[in-house]
Design a protein around this motif. Structure first.
Motif, PDB file in Angstrom:
ATOM      1  N   LEU A   1      -5.799  12.258  -6.247  1.00  0.00           N
ATOM      2  CA  LEU A   1      -4.993  11.082  -6.597  1.00  0.00           C
ATOM      3  C   LEU A   1      -5.834  10.040  -7.339  1.00  0.00           C
ATOM      4  CD1 LEU A   1      -3.009  10.699  -3.258  1.00  0.00           C
ATOM      5  CD2 LEU A   1      -2.009  11.208  -5.505  1.00  0.00           C
ATOM      6  N   PHE A   2      -5.150   9.247  -8.145  1.00  0.00           N
ATOM      7  CA  PHE A   2      -5.772   8.096  -8.791  1.00  0.00           C
ATOM      8  C   PHE A   2      -5.572   6.871  -7.898  1.00  0.00           C
ATOM      9  CE2 PHE A   2      -5.301  11.047 -12.234  1.00  0.00           C
ATOM     10  CZ  PHE A   2      -6.338  10.761 -13.121  1.00  0.00           C
ATOM     11  N   ILE A   3      -6.374   5.833  -8.149  1.00  0.00           N
ATOM     12  CA  ILE A   3      -6.356   4.620  -7.331  1.00  0.00           C
ATOM     13  C   ILE A   3      -6.024   3.433  -8.226  1.00  0.00           C
ATOM     14  CG2 ILE A   3      -7.697   3.165  -5.750  1.00  0.00           C
ATOM     15  CD1 ILE A   3      -7.346   6.065  -4.738  1.00  0.00           C
ATOM     16  N   GLY A   4      -4.906   2.751  -7.930  1.00  0.00           N
ATOM     17  CA  GLY A   4      -4.482   1.592  -8.713  1.00  0.00           C
ATOM     18  C   GLY A   4      -5.035   0.303  -8.128  1.00  0.00           C
ATOM     19  N   VAL A   5      -5.739  -0.457  -8.970  1.00  0.00           N
ATOM     20  CA  VAL A   5      -6.353  -1.710  -8.510  1.00  0.00           C
ATOM     21  C   VAL A   5      -5.803  -2.863  -9.343  1.00  0.00           C
ATOM     22  CG1 VAL A   5      -8.516  -2.976  -8.184  1.00  0.00           C
ATOM     23  CG2 VAL A   5      -8.430  -0.505  -7.746  1.00  0.00           C
ATOM     24  N   ASN A   6      -5.430  -3.945  -8.653  1.00  0.00           N
ATOM     25  CA  ASN A   6      -4.842  -5.112  -9.325  1.00  0.00           C
ATOM     26  C   ASN A   6      -5.557  -6.387  -8.906  1.00  0.00           C
ATOM     27  OD1 ASN A   6      -3.647  -5.742  -6.773  1.00  0.00           O
ATOM     28  ND2 ASN A   6      -1.941  -4.371  -7.240  1.00  0.00           N
TER      29      ASN A   6
ATOM     30  N   ALA B   1      -3.803   7.765 -19.642  1.00  0.00           N
ATOM     31  CA  ALA B   1      -3.278   8.754 -20.595  1.00  0.00           C
ATOM     32  C   ALA B   1      -3.212  10.132 -19.940  1.00  0.00           C
ATOM     33  CB  ALA B   1      -4.162   8.811 -21.838  1.00  0.00           C
ATOM     34  N   GLN B   2      -4.227  10.443 -19.136  1.00  0.00           N
ATOM     35  CA  GLN B   2      -4.283  11.747 -18.463  1.00  0.00           C
ATOM     36  C   GLN B   2      -3.147  11.892 -17.435  1.00  0.00           C
ATOM     37  OE1 GLN B   2      -8.003  12.575 -16.377  1.00  0.00           O
ATOM     38  NE2 GLN B   2      -6.950  14.139 -15.149  1.00  0.00           N
ATOM     39  N   LEU B   3      -2.949  10.851 -16.611  1.00  0.00           N
ATOM     40  CA  LEU B   3      -1.962  10.949 -15.538  1.00  0.00           C
ATOM     41  C   LEU B   3      -0.527  10.846 -16.067  1.00  0.00           C
ATOM     42  CD1 LEU B   3      -1.354  11.253 -12.513  1.00  0.00           C
ATOM     43  CD2 LEU B   3      -1.471   8.757 -12.325  1.00  0.00           C
ATOM     44  N   PHE B   4      -0.293   9.888 -16.965  1.00  0.00           N
ATOM     45  CA  PHE B   4       1.079   9.581 -17.379  1.00  0.00           C
ATOM     46  C   PHE B   4       1.467  10.165 -18.740  1.00  0.00           C
ATOM     47  CE2 PHE B   4      -0.030   5.951 -14.515  1.00  0.00           C
ATOM     48  CZ  PHE B   4       0.902   6.225 -13.529  1.00  0.00           C
ATOM     49  N   ASP B   5       0.494  10.773 -19.413  1.00  0.00           N
ATOM     50  CA  ASP B   5       0.748  11.368 -20.721  1.00  0.00           C
ATOM     51  C   ASP B   5       1.283  10.324 -21.702  1.00  0.00           C
ATOM     52  OD1 ASP B   5       0.712  13.423 -22.574  1.00  0.00           O
ATOM     53  OD2 ASP B   5       2.701  14.155 -22.045  1.00  0.00           O
ATOM     54  N   ILE B   6       0.665   9.154 -21.711  1.00  0.00           N
ATOM     55  CA  ILE B   6       1.067   8.096 -22.657  1.00  0.00           C
ATOM     56  C   ILE B   6      -0.097   7.760 -23.596  1.00  0.00           C
ATOM     57  CG2 ILE B   6       2.815   7.073 -21.155  1.00  0.00           C
ATOM     58  CD1 ILE B   6       0.764   4.890 -20.423  1.00  0.00           C
TER      59      ILE B   6
ATOM     60  N   PRO C   1       2.660  18.350  -2.347  1.00  0.00           N
ATOM     61  CA  PRO C   1       1.625  17.676  -3.141  1.00  0.00           C
ATOM     62  C   PRO C   1       2.040  17.503  -4.598  1.00  0.00           C
ATOM     63  CG  PRO C   1       0.928  19.899  -2.546  1.00  0.00           C
ATOM     64  CD  PRO C   1       2.244  19.674  -1.876  1.00  0.00           C
ATOM     65  N   VAL C   2       1.691  16.346  -5.147  1.00  0.00           N
ATOM     66  CA  VAL C   2       2.000  16.024  -6.540  1.00  0.00           C
ATOM     67  C   VAL C   2       0.794  15.289  -7.139  1.00  0.00           C
ATOM     68  CG1 VAL C   2       4.524  15.848  -6.258  1.00  0.00           C
ATOM     69  CG2 VAL C   2       3.071  13.848  -5.808  1.00  0.00           C
ATOM     70  N   ARG C   3       0.817  15.095  -8.440  1.00  0.00           N
ATOM     71  CA  ARG C   3      -0.148  14.208  -9.104  1.00  0.00           C
ATOM     72  C   ARG C   3       0.334  12.785  -8.903  1.00  0.00           C
ATOM     73  NH1 ARG C   3       0.601  14.768 -14.591  1.00  0.00           N
ATOM     74  NH2 ARG C   3       2.671  15.606 -14.123  1.00  0.00           N
ATOM     75  N   GLY C   4      -0.589  11.843  -8.865  1.00  0.00           N
ATOM     76  CA  GLY C   4      -0.094  10.485  -8.697  1.00  0.00           C
ATOM     77  C   GLY C   4      -1.181   9.450  -8.518  1.00  0.00           C
ATOM     78  N   VAL C   5      -0.722   8.230  -8.206  1.00  0.00           N
ATOM     79  CA  VAL C   5      -1.610   7.084  -8.008  1.00  0.00           C
ATOM     80  C   VAL C   5      -1.188   6.329  -6.760  1.00  0.00           C
ATOM     81  CG1 VAL C   5      -0.186   5.695  -9.599  1.00  0.00           C
ATOM     82  CG2 VAL C   5      -2.502   4.917  -9.016  1.00  0.00           C
ATOM     83  N   LEU C   6      -2.173   5.866  -5.991  1.00  0.00           N
ATOM     84  CA  LEU C   6      -1.906   4.946  -4.889  1.00  0.00           C
ATOM     85  C   LEU C   6      -1.958   3.544  -5.472  1.00  0.00           C
ATOM     86  CD1 LEU C   6      -4.074   6.449  -1.990  1.00  0.00           C
ATOM     87  CD2 LEU C   6      -1.610   6.736  -2.374  1.00  0.00           C
TER      88      LEU C   6
ATOM     89  N   PRO D   1       4.257  12.729 -12.468  1.00  0.00           N
ATOM     90  CA  PRO D   1       3.384  12.092 -11.473  1.00  0.00           C
ATOM     91  C   PRO D   1       4.154  11.036 -10.679  1.00  0.00           C
ATOM     92  CG  PRO D   1       2.947  11.170 -13.635  1.00  0.00           C
ATOM     93  CD  PRO D   1       3.951  12.275 -13.836  1.00  0.00           C
ATOM     94  N   VAL D   2       3.572  10.607  -9.564  1.00  0.00           N
ATOM     95  CA  VAL D   2       4.236   9.674  -8.656  1.00  0.00           C
ATOM     96  C   VAL D   2       3.388   8.417  -8.462  1.00  0.00           C
ATOM     97  CG1 VAL D   2       5.181   9.361  -6.321  1.00  0.00           C
ATOM     98  CG2 VAL D   2       5.354  11.593  -7.449  1.00  0.00           C
ATOM     99  N   ILE D   3       4.065   7.266  -8.482  1.00  0.00           N
ATOM    100  CA  ILE D   3       3.420   5.983  -8.188  1.00  0.00           C
ATOM    101  C   ILE D   3       3.764   5.635  -6.738  1.00  0.00           C
ATOM    102  CG2 ILE D   3       3.382   3.518  -8.720  1.00  0.00           C
ATOM    103  CD1 ILE D   3       4.104   4.285 -11.648  1.00  0.00           C
ATOM    104  N   PHE D   4       2.747   5.651  -5.885  1.00  0.00           N
ATOM    105  CA  PHE D   4       2.964   5.473  -4.442  1.00  0.00           C
ATOM    106  C   PHE D   4       2.714   4.042  -3.986  1.00  0.00           C
ATOM    107  CE2 PHE D   4       1.853  10.065  -4.517  1.00  0.00           C
ATOM    108  CZ  PHE D   4       2.971  10.557  -3.866  1.00  0.00           C
ATOM    109  N   HIS D   5       3.601   3.578  -3.104  1.00  0.00           N
ATOM    110  CA  HIS D   5       3.412   2.322  -2.377  1.00  0.00           C
ATOM    111  C   HIS D   5       3.245   2.707  -0.906  1.00  0.00           C
ATOM    112  CE1 HIS D   5       4.540  -1.954  -1.193  1.00  0.00           C
ATOM    113  NE2 HIS D   5       4.748  -1.287  -0.067  1.00  0.00           N
TER     114      HIS D   5
END
Length: 270
Positions: free
Chosen positions: A186-191, A265-270, A163-168, A143-147
């Motif tokens: 895509l997943f959405i990263g919130v901070n 866990a689903q996206l990063f397999d951790i 196209p890939v799996r990933g998070v914005l 997966p990809v972590i996008f900025h």
């Protein structure tokens, strides 16, 4: 009992070092925290997993080394759009960077993308370096972590081409771009930025993120959530971000913690 939480995006690999990505380690140098203390603080707060994100070749290599002896930590290797020109100026870094995908505990590519807000690297360089990382992610099935900042109109065609799996990561954009991201899986990263969002429009966007697409992140040492703004950020602050979002969205803290950990866990397999 505390719910277990995941910090899907932090930069803790250069704590106390004289190398690593410059801005990050300079900020850590203002603090007397050690890497061990930061990880321990996180775990004691219930943040049991952390992804250490690289921003250039050396920083990515450092992240990979950092996580090997830390059971709570995993690595993502990336070339930040700010670093794109530097990467293209050193062609020998491409194969070295690509070979990092074979190291243990590398769970993602990134952070990578486009930043047309700062334009620290020419746009053409940013595009080329993003395309290189997308191809690498496809090849490695990572997966990809996008900025992506002020660049979504240019980003979507590039993404759709590979196209890939990933998070914005650090998503603060419009509901329209949120919808485009969700349509693309895509997943959405919130901070911590969410905790000082002022406009109703932005808060409504955070409310609209489907719970099964939401990831929590600190971007430590940056973006400390209120009420601790101005202090150095740590992965332990995921607790604060989770509480804020649960309240904003009318959800139970424990349930949001469990779902976002499941998403990680689903996206990063951790």
């Amino acid at each position: 009992s505390l719910p277990m939480l995941v910090d899907t995006h932090c930069h803790i690999q250069s704590i106390g070092l004289s190398y690593g990505e410059l801005t990050t380690r300079e900020l850590w140098a203002n603090s007397d925290l050690t890497a061990e203390q930061v990880v321990k603080n996180a775990q004691e707060a219930g943040v049991t997993k952390m992804i250490c994100v690289g921003c250039d070749y050396a920083d990515s290599e450092l992240a990979v080394q950092f996580v090997q002896d830390k059971p709570a930590c995993w690595a993502s290797i990336g070339i930040h759009p700010h670093e794109a020109a530097e990467m293209r100026a050193h062609q020998s870094n491409y194969p070295k960077f690509a070979s990092l995908i074979h190291q243990p505990k590398v769970v993602a590519i990134g952070e990578c993308g486009l930043d047309f807000f700062y334009n620290h690297s020419p746009r053409a360089d940013q595009v080329k370096v993003l395309e290189f990382q997308l191809a690498l992610a496809q090849e490695a099935n990572l997966p990809v972590i996008f900025h992506v900042r002020e660049a979504f109109d240019e980003f979507w065609p590039i993404f759709d081409n590979t196209p890939v799996r990933g998070v914005l990561h650090s998503f603060t954009d419009t509901k329209a771009n949120l919808d485009k991201a969700i349509q693309r899986g895509l997943f959405i990263g919130v901070n911590g930025i969410a905790t000082f969002a002022k406009s109703a429009e932005q808060l409504d966007m955070y409310k609209a993120i489907p719970q099964d697409r939401l990831l929590l992140e600190t971007d430590a040492p940056f973006l400390t959530p209120s009420p601790n703004r101005g202090k150095i950020n740590e992965p332990k602050q995921i607790v604060r971000i989770c509480e804020f979002l649960a309240e904003l969205r009318g959800e139970k803290h424990n349930q949001l913690a469990a779902q976002t950990s499941k998403n990680a866990a689903q996206l990063f397999d951790i």
